[in-house]
Design a protein around this motif. Structure first.
Motif, PDB file in Angstrom:
ATOM      1  N   ASP A   1       0.298  -0.590   0.122  1.00 49.03           N
ATOM      2  CA  ASP A   1      -0.058   0.118  -0.192  1.00 49.03           C
ATOM      3  C   ASP A   1       0.507   1.491  -0.074  1.00 49.03           C
ATOM      4  OD1 ASP A   1      -2.610  -1.434  -0.163  1.00 49.03           O
ATOM      5  OD2 ASP A   1      -2.362  -1.505   2.058  1.00 49.03           O
TER       6      ASP A   1
ATOM      7  N   GLU B   1       1.039   4.058  -3.166  1.00 50.15           N
ATOM      8  CA  GLU B   1       1.290   5.884  -2.877  1.00 50.15           C
ATOM      9  C   GLU B   1       1.527   5.811  -3.097  1.00 50.15           C
ATOM     10  OE1 GLU B   1       0.257   5.766   1.208  1.00 50.15           O
ATOM     11  OE2 GLU B   1      -1.628   4.345   1.312  1.00 50.15           O
ATOM     12  N   THR B   2       3.267   6.027  -3.094  1.00 48.26           N
ATOM     13  CA  THR B   2       5.112   6.542  -3.282  1.00 48.26           C
ATOM     14  C   THR B   2       5.103   6.586  -4.572  1.00 48.26           C
ATOM     15  OG1 THR B   2       5.478   5.951  -0.899  1.00 48.26           O
ATOM     16  CG2 THR B   2       7.493   7.104  -2.530  1.00 48.26           C
TER      17      THR B   2
ATOM     18  N   GLN C   1       3.044   8.817  -6.439  1.00 46.43           N
ATOM     19  CA  GLN C   1       3.626  10.450  -5.773  1.00 46.43           C
ATOM     20  C   GLN C   1       5.343  11.045  -6.999  1.00 46.43           C
ATOM     21  OE1 GLN C   1       4.128  11.220  -2.153  1.00 46.43           O
ATOM     22  NE2 GLN C   1       5.428  13.338  -2.123  1.00 46.43           N
TER      23      GLN C   1
ATOM     24  N   LYS D   1      -0.737  -3.042  -5.855  1.00 40.21           N
ATOM     25  CA  LYS D   1      -1.553  -1.464  -5.302  1.00 40.21           C
ATOM     26  C   LYS D   1      -0.730  -0.503  -6.637  1.00 40.21           C
ATOM     27  CE  LYS D   1      -3.860  -3.522  -2.915  1.00 40.21           C
ATOM     28  NZ  LYS D   1      -5.082  -3.526  -2.772  1.00 40.21           N
TER      29      LYS D   1
ATOM     30  N   GLY E   1      -3.350   2.606  -8.399  1.00 39.65           N
ATOM     31  CA  GLY E   1      -3.507   4.318  -8.572  1.00 39.65           C
ATOM     32  C   GLY E   1      -2.544   4.648  -9.956  1.00 39.65           C
TER      33      GLY E   1
END
Length: 317
Positions: free
Chosen positions: A14, A18-19, A22, A42, A45
């Motif tokens: 997760d 997310e990283t 970014q 994951k 995203g």
């Protein structure tokens, strides 16, 4: 004494997802290359929120790494993401010849490493990836202990120029490191001091090693825990120092005992400071599908098995 293990648990995948999203937004050179496993790893995203930076290669890992090699030669930084089992075994020729030998800037992420892969079975479990990648010249090999370290390692890999392999676990693990933790390539992290024995651990086994050490403290044993986030380059000085201080070593990894952290530590000790040591890892066996706790016990890598190894090796002092 308060435990070093936080009650808070997070999944490495997760935080990775997310990283990397970014990073893909902030740096025009970062591209995410998927082997048809974006939902599991994951990185979906990126596909949804930054699709221009997401390249779907399908179930074709050899081609996937060849594409990454080509991207890197143009000055881009591809992040190849798939299961550790597929990355380390299906695409190893392309990784060696097209990425490691020319020392290209490709970050390779082996998700679902080790035994605990959500009942996927032996085809999806990877106990050989550390051994395979650490034999390749120019390769950096990383195994984070928690979600915080995943992010810190990604920050390093983003700035580093050269091939990097990082293995990730599937399930939640206790948060060990604070947000101000500073990851340093090639440096071990002393998590707990002790005088009777040192456990040298990596990746997911670090939280289990802490659990084992804290339980042994209640029995009167003073156990040091040395986390080895970088398997290559290896912190040889820290290993020798631990051997000099406690006189016996136990290594712990969710990986085969052949060629991984245990082998790397043994190589250092036999050349620099021979002391009694035991390796906790999966012995010469094929894996199988089962619930997590059953796998940890059956393959002898649970916290209880680490504690058992510590008790055995101390007798050899």
């Amino acid at each position: 004494m308060a435990s070093l293990l936080s009650d808070k648990k997070e999944t490495m995948r997760d935080i990775f997802g997310e990283t990397i999203l970014q990073l893909s937004k902030e740096d025009e050179k970062v591209y995410v290359v998927d082997g048809d496993l974006a939902n599991s790893t994951k990185i979906d995203g990126v596909a949804l929120k930054n699709p221009d930076k997401f390249l779907q290669m399908g179930i074709a890992e050899q081609n996937m790494l060849s594409v990454c090699s080509g991207l890197a030669t143009t000055g881009l930084q591809p992040w190849a993401v798939t299961f550790a089992a597929f990355l380390s075994k299906r695409a190893i020729d392309q990784i060696q010849v097209q990425i490691a030998q020319p020392n290209l800037n490709v970050n390779m992420i082996g998700a679902y490493s080790g035994l605990l892969t959500g009942l996927t079975g032996k085809t999806h479990q990877s106990l050989e990836d550390i051994a395979i990648f650490r034999t390749l010249a120019n390769m950096t090999v990383l195994a984070p202990a928690d979600s915080t370290e995943v992010k810190k390692m990604m920050e390093f890999a983003h700035q580093f120029d050269g091939p990097v392999y990082m293995r990730l676990a599937r399930d939640p693990y206790p948060v060990i490191f604070e947000d101000d933790y500073e990851f340093e390539i090639g440096k071990a992290v002393s998590l707990k001091e002790g005088t009777d024995v040192t456990i040298i651990s990596t990746g997911t086994q670090t939280s289990r090693s802490i659990e084992a050490a804290e339980s042994l403290e209640k029995e009167g044993l003073s156990v040091a825990v040395l986390h080895m986030p970088t398997i290559k380059p290896l912190d040889k000085k820290a290993i020798v120092k631990a051997a000099e201080k406690t006189g016996v070593i136990v290594t712990a990894e969710e990986h085969s005992i052949y060629g991984g952290l245990g082998s790397a530590v043994a190589e250092v000790l036999v050349e620099e400071k021979p002391v009694p040591m035991l390796r906790v890892g999966v012995k010469d066996r094929n894996t199988e599908s089962a619930p997590n706790e059953a796998l940890l016990e059956d393959f002898e890598v649970s916290a209880a098995h680490i504690a058992k190894a510590v008790k055995e090796v101390v007798k050899r002092k």
